[in-house]
Design a protein around this motif. Structure first.
Motif, PDB file in Angstrom:
ATOM      1  N   UNK A 414      16.083 -14.266  35.895  1.00  0.00           N
ATOM      2  CA  UNK A 414      15.637 -14.806  34.655  1.00  0.00           C
ATOM      3  C   UNK A 414      13.859 -14.505  35.237  1.00  0.00           C
ATOM      4  N   UNK A 415      13.969 -15.952  35.700  1.00  0.00           N
ATOM      5  CA  UNK A 415      12.611 -16.838  35.756  1.00  0.00           C
ATOM      6  C   UNK A 415      11.720 -15.719  36.938  1.00  0.00           C
ATOM      7  N   UNK A 416      12.080 -15.774  38.075  1.00  0.00           N
ATOM      8  CA  UNK A 416      11.733 -14.623  38.832  1.00  0.00           C
ATOM      9  C   UNK A 416      11.040 -13.083  37.628  1.00  0.00           C
ATOM     10  N   UNK A 417      11.868 -12.664  36.848  1.00  0.00           N
ATOM     11  CA  UNK A 417      11.148 -12.006  36.650  1.00  0.00           C
ATOM     12  C   UNK A 417       9.901 -11.811  35.969  1.00  0.00           C
ATOM     13  N   UNK A 418       9.973 -13.448  34.751  1.00  0.00           N
ATOM     14  CA  UNK A 418       8.743 -13.888  34.266  1.00  0.00           C
ATOM     15  C   UNK A 418       8.401 -14.044  35.033  1.00  0.00           C
ATOM     16  N   UNK A 419       7.879 -14.204  36.653  1.00  0.00           N
ATOM     17  CA  UNK A 419       7.116 -15.389  36.837  1.00  0.00           C
ATOM     18  C   UNK A 419       6.219 -13.985  37.785  1.00  0.00           C
ATOM     19  N   UNK A 420       6.931 -12.813  38.305  1.00  0.00           N
ATOM     20  CA  UNK A 420       6.351 -11.236  38.522  1.00  0.00           C
ATOM     21  C   UNK A 420       5.843 -10.693  37.798  1.00  0.00           C
ATOM     22  N   UNK A 421       6.041 -11.458  36.374  1.00  0.00           N
ATOM     23  CA  UNK A 421       5.008 -11.006  35.636  1.00  0.00           C
ATOM     24  C   UNK A 421       3.653 -12.167  35.027  1.00  0.00           C
TER      25      UNK A 421
END
Length: 815
Positions: A414-421
């Protein structure tokens, strides 16, 4: 009929040039004959490769035509501390070739100072007033028509990215470029109709004084081999319309001085950075794009990381849909064989380093207009492991006989998704927004949101956001909305921002949020909650629960018990960022990036009651019960096992090999007190106390002393922590009293507080050296009586281990 005078001038000035040109053409071979045995690469700038000599020959057929030159670093050093990451963009500049006799110059005009006018003389006056830069000089080696052939090898094999300087600036060694171990890298040397791409393998030698960071990543510190990339890019056409910058909109951009501006208007022109995007039908509520924005995720990212990167990046389509676009934003996997440095690809690159560190979003931008030509995201691969570590610390998941809790991996992804965005948002031109917690924007820095469920257990099911934020939709609408013909664009853009304000959205970026003496009560990094103080109290409860549950179940079976310290660090310091957020409420002033006439408030001092509530919570963070590491944890952690290095991710220590719980408490207490008595905050409290119903500096210092030096005596480890914290408070009061950057009255109040504290200590001091409390008082009196000079400064406490970035701090932006 031409006058005799004009004919004479023509003969005197032009004929010699024509003669020189003809002489040059006669003296030099043709390009065809010079290159007949070479490999030809036709494209934007046609070039030739001579396999026998390893040279690159460039055909300059566009003289006095501007193009974009970009250098970059496709293969990196692997050290977060030095920088020099894989995929790092370097300088970008508008340049042109200028031919002078047998010389060909690569010239960079000065675009910071311009005259946007049809008056050529006016433009010339500005052009001649500021320096240009000639970046390189070439010698013409062949000629054919209007084209000249030059040897570009030395230009391409130089240290364009300043690797030598980067290593030197970080004090990691002295290196020089070794030409004998450098050559062109042909797999990434290519040509296309609108861009020419060169890549070189460069070896840097030396390293007799190489630093620790170089030793960590290099197979041989005496020879560092990296690759550097050069791009010649055709500039975009003139159909792009720059959009004026607005401080309320939250965009990066370009600026320059336009000396053709009327005297009654602002000479500095500012425009936002954004991709070119147009609706097929600007009058329609929803329309497809003429050409969609497409990003590509690094095909070197493993699963399930790759899918998380794709998912998070695709969140931005929600914002473009809200702005009336259909299928205008796409994210795909980079095709095999595609070059991440190729300007034709907007890229999300998966970057490996030896230690965790910042990710960032950069871009190649047209310096003339602000148009983004290529977005380039660099994501540090170790950050997902740091989030996993935090989850291990919070959940103690490795109970024997039970399956591993899937929540940890779910939280990390979930953190990686947010970081990508987040990082992709920077490459769309959008700044950080640190006043957008509660998931109002992916451009904030998010701390994992934990809560206690009804049974009192830690719940991480909603640790990170799962969608684009409301502010992000406002930002995209401002930057990318395509208005129908006849629209008053300035008015329409103001309306977009006004609608955002009506939703309760605000924008505050880096300078205001990062300053340790910062004042905006809503602008923080890594914070959560609608109310910073309430969330700090919640975070302390979660931290307390995690420390209560901390056991061998926090590490995998078979792991060295000493690695429990790795897991303990982020849990013991779990409240650090929320503490920093709460500190800004003390002496806090609410403000906006208001422009005249928009109806926003300018400055409002935070209510005294809110400030006092914040101070009470801050004082709780330095209480012995919060700072003391529980005994059951101290007993669990032995000295570091063989093969495991002590590193900066661990607690500092004063006890040698053994775990030092007092050092952990020292660093944490110093962290809180440093914010309370920061010289900027102290000076502001003096001012606000005089002109408003605010907390004063006297209020803060009195309560600080009351809750440390004058509180009830504790016993055991809590007693030792209490004594240590009192010395830290004394340290910061001494520092403030003698800090010339603080206001006179702030220093005066600190001095008066110290005088009162000294009297208090003297009344309680009985000179019994066998009593630890009396020894503590004796030491404090000695410090208070010590003359302050440049040689004798207040003691400095230990630092916290690095925490930022969570999930492992100018390019366009970073996290």
């Amino acid at each position: 009929m031409t006058s005799p005078f004009i004919r004479t001038i023509w003969l005197v000035l032009v004929l010699p040039l024509l003669s020189a040109s003809m002489a040059l053409a006669q003296a030099l071979p043709t390009i065809a004959s010079k290159t007949k045995d070479m490999q030809k690469y036709p494209g934007y700038f046609t070039f030739y490769y001579d396999r026998d000599s390893g040279k690159v020959w460039l055909e300059v057929d566009k003289v006095n035509q501007e193009f974009l030159y970009v250098n970059s670093l496709p293969s990196g050093l692997g050290s977060n501390d030095i920088g020099l990451d894989r995929g790092q963009l370097g300088g970008q500049r508008v340049v042109y070739f200028e031919k002078v006799g047998a010389k060909v110059m690569l010239v960079q005009p000065n675009l910071d100072y311009r005259a946007i006018t049809d008056n050529k003389n006016e433009a010339r006056a500005v052009d001649e007033s500021f320096a240009k830069s000639i970046l390189w000089g070439f010698k013409a080696e062949a000629v054919e028509g209007n084209s000249v052939l030059v040897d570009a090898t030395d230009f391409l094999l130089r240290d364009a990215h300043d690797v030598i300087g980067s290593i030197k600036r970080t004090k990691q060694g002295t290196y020089k470029l070794d030409a004998s171990r450098s050559a062109m890298y042909l797999p990434r040397t290519k040509n296309f109709p609108e861009n020419t791409e060169f890549e070189a393998t460069l070896t840097f030698t030396g390293g007799e004084d190489a630093g620790r960071y170089v030793y960590e990543v290099a197979p041989d510190v005496q020879a560092l081999t990296l690759r550097q990339h050069h791009s010649f890019i055709q500039l975009p056409d003139n159909k792009y319309s720059p959009r004026e910058a607005d401080p309320r909109a939250g965009y990066f951009g370009i600026s320059y001085f336009d000396y053709a501006t009327p005297v009654n208007e602002n000479i500095e022109q500012r425009f936002i950075a954004r991709h070119r995007l147009h609706k097929k039908d600007p009058s329609a509520n929803v329309s497809e794009a003429v050409k969609p924005i497409v990003y590509y995720v690094d095909n070197g990212a493993p699963e399930p990381i790759r899918t998380a990167l794709l998912d998070g990046a695709r969140w931005w389509n929600q914002a473009f849909e809200a702005a009336g676009y259909k299928n205008a934003f796409r994210v795909e996997v980079l095709p095999d064989g595609a070059d991440p440095m190729d300007v034709r690809y907007n890229i999300i690159q998966w970057v490996h380093r030896s230690t965790r560190g910042w990710s960032y979003g950069a871009s190649v931008t047209d310096p003339r207009t602000g148009e983004i030509i290529k977005g380039h995201v660099s994501l540090g691969s170790l950050r997902v492991r740091q989030d996993y570590l935090i989850a291990e610390g919070l959940l103690a998941p490795y109970e024997e006989g039970k399956p591993v809790n899937k929540t940890m991996m779910e939280m990390a992804l979930a953190r990686i998704r947010q970081l990508s965005a987040h990082e992709l948002g920077h490459t769309l031109g959008i700044m950080h927004n640190y006043a957008a917690n509660n998931n109002a924007s992916v451009m904030d820095y998010p701390h994992p949101q934990a809560k206690l469920d009804r049974a009192g257990n830690i719940d991480l099911s909603n640790a990170y956001g799962t969608t684009i934020g409301a502010w992000d939709k406002v930002a995209v609408a401002y930057g990318y909305q395509d208005f129908p013909a006849g629209t008053d664009e300035k008015k329409a853009l103001n309306e977009i921002l006004a609608k955002g304000r009506a939703q309760g959205l605000q924008f505050i970026s880096d300078r205001d949020a990062r300053a340790p003496g910062g004042t905006h009560p809503d602008a923080h990094l890594w914070d959560n909650g609608a109310n910073a103080t309430d969330e700090l109290l919640n975070v302390l409860k979660i931290r307390g629960k995690a420390l209560q549950n901390f056991s061998q179940n926090n590490i995998k079976p078979g792991a060295p018990m000493s690695t429990l310290e790795d897991v303990l660090v982020p849990i013991y310091n779990y409240h650090r960022y929320q503490t920093e957020a709460v500190a800004k409420l003390i002496g806090g002033i609410y403000y906006t990036y208001v422009v005249r006439g928009d109806g926003q408030p300018t400055t409002t001092v935070l209510a005294r009651g809110e400030q006092q509530k914040a101070l009470d919570a801050m004082l709780k963070t330095i209480s012995p019960e919060v700072l003391t590491v529980p005994e059951h944890i101290i007993k669990l952690i032995p000295p570091r096992a063989p093969g495991l290095r002590n590193n900066r991710e661990l607690f500092a220590r004063r006890t040698g090999l053994t775990f030092d719980p007092l050092a952990a408490a020292e660093a944490s207490a110093d962290f809180s007190v440093s914010f309370l008595l920061h010289p900027e905050r102290a000076s502001r409290l003096v001012e606000l106390g005089a002109r408003s119903n605010s907390l004063s500096l006297q209020d803060v210092t009195e309560q600080l002393v009351e809750n440390t030096w004058k509180r009830k005596r504790e016993k055991g480890m809590e007693g030792l922590v209490q004594l240590q914290t009192e010395q830290i408070v004394l340290t910061h009061l001494l520092a403030l009293a003698h800090n010339e950057s603080a206001s006179y009255q702030a220093r005066a109040i600190a001095t008066a507080t110290l005088k009162d504290l000294k009297s208090y200590i003297e009344r309680r001091h009985t000179l019994n050296p066998k009593d630890s409390y009396q020894a503590h008082l004796t030491f404090a009196l000695e410090r208070l009586n010590r003359p302050v000079s440049e040689e004798v400064l207040p003691s400095k406490a230990l630092d916290l281990p690095p925490g930022s970035p969570i999930g492992s701090g100018t390019v366009m932006g970073c996290e």
